[in-house]
Design a protein around this motif. Structure first.
Motif, PDB file in Angstrom:
ATOM      1  N   PHE A  42       0.920  -1.449   0.023  1.00 26.86           N
ATOM      2  CA  PHE A  42      -0.274   0.046   0.205  1.00 26.86           C
ATOM      3  C   PHE A  42       0.646   1.325  -0.169  1.00 26.86           C
ATOM      4  O   PHE A  42       1.735   1.628   0.442  1.00 26.86           O
ATOM      5  N   ARG A  43       0.429   2.998  -0.175  1.00 27.04           N
ATOM      6  CA  ARG A  43       1.068   3.551  -0.230  1.00 27.04           C
ATOM      7  C   ARG A  43       0.198   4.741   0.839  1.00 27.04           C
ATOM      8  O   ARG A  43      -0.847   4.299   0.753  1.00 27.04           O
ATOM      9  N   VAL A  44       1.340   5.460   1.838  1.00 24.89           N
ATOM     10  CA  VAL A  44       0.368   6.207   2.601  1.00 24.89           C
ATOM     11  C   VAL A  44       0.914   7.665   1.889  1.00 24.89           C
ATOM     12  O   VAL A  44       1.800   8.113   1.578  1.00 24.89           O
ATOM     13  N   ALA A  45      -0.205   8.442   1.241  1.00 25.57           N
ATOM     14  CA  ALA A  45       0.026   9.915   1.396  1.00 25.57           C
ATOM     15  C   ALA A  45       0.211  11.198   2.246  1.00 25.57           C
ATOM     16  O   ALA A  45      -0.416  10.659   3.211  1.00 25.57           O
ATOM     17  N   ALA A  46       0.843  11.747   1.985  1.00 22.93           N
ATOM     18  CA  ALA A  46       1.061  12.805   3.016  1.00 22.93           C
ATOM     19  C   ALA A  46       0.398  13.746   3.132  1.00 22.93           C
ATOM     20  O   ALA A  46      -0.167  13.786   2.010  1.00 22.93           O
ATOM     21  N   VAL A  47      -0.237  14.198   4.190  1.00 25.60           N
ATOM     22  CA  VAL A  47      -1.427  15.036   4.054  1.00 25.60           C
ATOM     23  C   VAL A  47      -0.892  16.780   3.622  1.00 25.60           C
ATOM     24  O   VAL A  47      -0.177  17.168   3.974  1.00 25.60           O
ATOM     25  N   VAL A  48      -1.532  16.970   2.702  1.00 26.95           N
ATOM     26  CA  VAL A  48      -1.541  18.085   2.629  1.00 26.95           C
ATOM     27  C   VAL A  48      -3.023  18.711   2.230  1.00 26.95           C
ATOM     28  O   VAL A  48      -3.958  18.393   2.047  1.00 26.95           O
ATOM     29  N   THR A  49      -2.508  19.863   3.064  1.00 21.66           N
ATOM     30  CA  THR A  49      -4.166  20.726   3.196  1.00 21.66           C
ATOM     31  C   THR A  49      -4.626  21.821   1.586  1.00 21.66           C
ATOM     32  O   THR A  49      -3.594  21.983   0.533  1.00 21.66           O
ATOM     33  N   PRO A  50      -5.865  21.242   1.201  1.00 17.50           N
ATOM     34  CA  PRO A  50      -6.168  21.285  -0.381  1.00 17.50           C
ATOM     35  C   PRO A  50      -5.828  22.725   0.168  1.00 17.50           C
ATOM     36  O   PRO A  50      -6.035  23.989   0.752  1.00 17.50           O
ATOM     37  N   THR A  51      -6.007  23.267  -1.421  1.00 17.41           N
ATOM     38  CA  THR A  51      -5.773  24.229  -1.532  1.00 17.41           C
ATOM     39  C   THR A  51      -6.623  24.815  -3.128  1.00 17.41           C
ATOM     40  O   THR A  51      -6.781  23.708  -4.312  1.00 17.41           O
ATOM     41  N   LEU A  52      -7.376  25.999  -3.486  1.00 23.19           N
ATOM     42  CA  LEU A  52      -7.824  25.867  -4.571  1.00 23.19           C
ATOM     43  C   LEU A  52      -7.197  27.374  -5.124  1.00 23.19           C
ATOM     44  O   LEU A  52      -7.456  28.373  -4.928  1.00 23.19           O
ATOM     45  N   THR A  53      -6.771  26.730  -5.924  1.00 25.98           N
ATOM     46  CA  THR A  53      -5.889  27.685  -6.515  1.00 25.98           C
ATOM     47  C   THR A  53      -6.308  28.842  -8.523  1.00 25.98           C
ATOM     48  O   THR A  53      -5.896  30.224  -7.928  1.00 25.98           O
ATOM     49  N   ASP A  54      -7.203  28.006  -8.818  1.00 26.84           N
ATOM     50  CA  ASP A  54      -8.448  29.559  -9.787  1.00 26.84           C
ATOM     51  C   ASP A  54      -9.276  28.454  -9.990  1.00 26.84           C
ATOM     52  O   ASP A  54     -10.044  27.274 -10.088  1.00 26.84           O
ATOM     53  N   THR A  67      -5.001  21.756  -5.352  1.00 22.53           N
ATOM     54  CA  THR A  67      -3.920  20.550  -4.972  1.00 22.53           C
ATOM     55  C   THR A  67      -4.717  20.191  -3.669  1.00 22.53           C
ATOM     56  O   THR A  67      -5.355  20.497  -2.789  1.00 22.53           O
ATOM     57  N   GLY A  68      -4.068  18.782  -3.665  1.00 24.24           N
ATOM     58  CA  GLY A  68      -4.989  18.166  -2.147  1.00 24.24           C
ATOM     59  C   GLY A  68      -3.393  16.987  -2.479  1.00 24.24           C
ATOM     60  O   GLY A  68      -2.662  17.110  -2.883  1.00 24.24           O
ATOM     61  N   SER A  69      -3.801  15.784  -1.261  1.00 27.18           N
ATOM     62  CA  SER A  69      -3.646  14.807  -1.135  1.00 27.18           C
ATOM     63  C   SER A  69      -3.317  14.279  -2.396  1.00 27.18           C
ATOM     64  O   SER A  69      -4.698  13.777  -2.764  1.00 27.18           O
ATOM     65  N   LEU A  70      -2.260  13.089  -2.566  1.00 25.72           N
ATOM     66  CA  LEU A  70      -2.096  12.352  -3.844  1.00 25.72           C
ATOM     67  C   LEU A  70      -2.947  11.330  -3.271  1.00 25.72           C
ATOM     68  O   LEU A  70      -3.384  10.340  -2.590  1.00 25.72           O
ATOM     69  N   GLY A  71      -4.436  10.726  -4.769  1.00 23.64           N
ATOM     70  CA  GLY A  71      -5.192   9.767  -4.763  1.00 23.64           C
ATOM     71  C   GLY A  71      -5.998   9.477  -3.832  1.00 23.64           C
ATOM     72  O   GLY A  71      -7.012   8.863  -3.272  1.00 23.64           O
ATOM     73  N   ALA A  78     -22.334  21.723   0.782  1.00 26.91           N
ATOM     74  CA  ALA A  78     -21.295  20.897  -1.179  1.00 26.91           C
ATOM     75  C   ALA A  78     -21.990  21.551  -2.115  1.00 26.91           C
ATOM     76  O   ALA A  78     -23.062  21.252  -2.691  1.00 26.91           O
ATOM     77  N   ILE A  79     -21.434  21.420  -3.470  1.00 28.80           N
ATOM     78  CA  ILE A  79     -21.233  21.305  -4.870  1.00 28.80           C
ATOM     79  C   ILE A  79     -20.852  20.879  -5.626  1.00 28.80           C
ATOM     80  O   ILE A  79     -19.590  20.766  -4.805  1.00 28.80           O
ATOM     81  N   GLY A  80     -21.139  20.562  -6.282  1.00 28.69           N
ATOM     82  CA  GLY A  80     -21.141  19.474  -7.403  1.00 28.69           C
ATOM     83  C   GLY A  80     -20.642  17.578  -6.440  1.00 28.69           C
ATOM     84  O   GLY A  80     -21.149  17.589  -5.318  1.00 28.69           O
ATOM     85  N   ASN A  81     -20.420  16.997  -6.912  1.00 25.02           N
ATOM     86  CA  ASN A  81     -19.394  15.499  -6.480  1.00 25.02           C
ATOM     87  C   ASN A  81     -18.280  15.804  -6.042  1.00 25.02           C
ATOM     88  O   ASN A  81     -17.360  16.230  -6.541  1.00 25.02           O
ATOM     89  N   PRO A  82     -18.220  15.091  -4.819  1.00 24.47           N
ATOM     90  CA  PRO A  82     -16.569  14.927  -4.822  1.00 24.47           C
ATOM     91  C   PRO A  82     -15.920  14.046  -5.813  1.00 24.47           C
ATOM     92  O   PRO A  82     -16.177  13.934  -6.614  1.00 24.47           O
ATOM     93  N   PHE A  83     -14.097  14.762  -5.494  1.00 22.22           N
ATOM     94  CA  PHE A  83     -13.640  13.642  -6.649  1.00 22.22           C
ATOM     95  C   PHE A  83     -12.306  13.573  -6.331  1.00 22.22           C
ATOM     96  O   PHE A  83     -11.385  14.100  -4.635  1.00 22.22           O
ATOM     97  N   ARG A  84     -11.594  12.766  -7.074  1.00 22.74           N
ATOM     98  CA  ARG A  84     -10.067  12.562  -6.238  1.00 22.74           C
ATOM     99  C   ARG A  84      -9.021  12.990  -6.831  1.00 22.74           C
ATOM    100  O   ARG A  84      -8.858  13.060  -8.158  1.00 22.74           O
ATOM    101  N   VAL A  85      -7.766  13.069  -6.120  1.00 19.17           N
ATOM    102  CA  VAL A  85      -7.371  13.947  -7.072  1.00 19.17           C
ATOM    103  C   VAL A  85      -6.130  12.759  -7.507  1.00 19.17           C
ATOM    104  O   VAL A  85      -6.012  11.687  -7.181  1.00 19.17           O
ATOM    105  N   PRO A  86      -5.659  13.529  -8.293  1.00 19.03           N
ATOM    106  CA  PRO A  86      -4.573  12.182  -8.814  1.00 19.03           C
ATOM    107  C   PRO A  86      -3.714  11.214  -8.169  1.00 19.03           C
ATOM    108  O   PRO A  86      -2.821  12.144  -7.466  1.00 19.03           O
ATOM    109  N   THR A  87      -3.250  10.486  -8.402  1.00 18.09           N
ATOM    110  CA  THR A  87      -2.122   9.763  -7.999  1.00 18.09           C
ATOM    111  C   THR A  87      -0.738  10.038  -8.179  1.00 18.09           C
ATOM    112  O   THR A  87       0.017   9.239  -7.574  1.00 18.09           O
TER     113      THR A  87
END
Length: 244
Positions: A66-78, A101-105, A116-125
């Motif tokens: 398995f892979r452990v992703a670093a916890v990245v605080t999400p940002t909204l850039t544009d 930006t956000g944490s991998l995967g 909430a607006i729209g559906n949840p989505f996944r950050v690329p791995t």
């Protein structure tokens, strides 16, 4: 650091040694054919766990990875419409592209204020940058932020706002103006998108004055407030003439 327990079968009375990427993580004794670890610290990155029996021929289990992703605080850039960035601005599009930006995967939910607006989505791995489309927007002001659906206590991103405004239909505007004035010409000097209030005065010129709110002008000034609207025009001067 993230901790994972392990609970796997062994023999009725035996000991098992656990390895993470080849590094020993402890020796554990089975109970009723099963053994379990205490929580194990795992750093961000790839992990491959194997168990080796300390009995008989000392067999080794298949690896569990398995892979452990670093916890990245999400940002909204544009936030972009079909032409350009609209952060702090106005658009007539009903679909926009949101980037951040956000944490991998991991999963992220966009929020409009507290909703909430729209559906949840996944950050690329393979990268922390993400992009998603919000469609079916209404004519209103939006205040978006990104919320992490991972980790504990991860803060939301900083909010960014924009306005969806109705597009101006000149085919309907000109006949309407003809009914209320003997106007000879309409002259616009505007940016590509202008949130404005059109007004008519005695000099028979309609000027669009930038504003973000509806504004009433005293009758004594010979200006008549019509309504706030968004004018999608190219840079420069535009002239329209009525049939009267």
């Amino acid at each position: 650091m993230t901790r994972y327990p392990s609970d796997v079968p062994g023999t009725d009375t035996s000991t098992v040694e656990l390895f993470d990427n080849g590094a020993p993580k402890g020796v554990f004794t089975t109970a009723n054919g099963h053994w379990s670890t205490t929580p194990i610290d795992v750093a961000p990155g790839f992990h491959s766990f194997t168990a080796q029996g300390r009995y008989g021929s000392e067999p080794i289990s298949p690896a569990r990875t398995f892979r452990v992703a670093a916890v990245v605080t999400p940002t909204l850039t544009d936030i972009r419409d079909s032409r350009r960035s609209i952060v702090g601005g106005t658009t007539v599009d009903t679909a926009v592209i949101v980037e951040g930006t956000g944490s991998l995967g991991q999963l992220i939910q966009l929020m409009d204020g507290a909703e909430a607006i729209g559906n949840p989505f996944r950050v690329p791995t393979d990268q922390t940058k993400w992009s998603t489309t919000l469609a079916g927007l209404n004519v209103k002001a939006y205040n978006l932020k990104a919320r992490a659906l991972y980790g504990n206590g991860v803060p939301d991103s900083t909010a960014k706002g924009f306005i969806v405004a109705p597009a101006l239909d000149f085919g309907r505007l000109i006949p309407w103006l003809r009914r209320i004035t003997s106007l000879r010409a309409i002259e616009f000097r505007t940016s590509r998108y202008l949130r404005a209030t059109p007004a008519i005065r005695a000099s028979r010129r309609v000027e669009y004055r930038p504003t973000d709110i509806r504004r009433q002008v005293p009758r004594s000034s010979w200006w008549t407030s019509i309504r706030a609207m968004c004018v999608p025009l190219a840079m420069g001067v535009r002239r329209y003439r009525s049939a009267t």
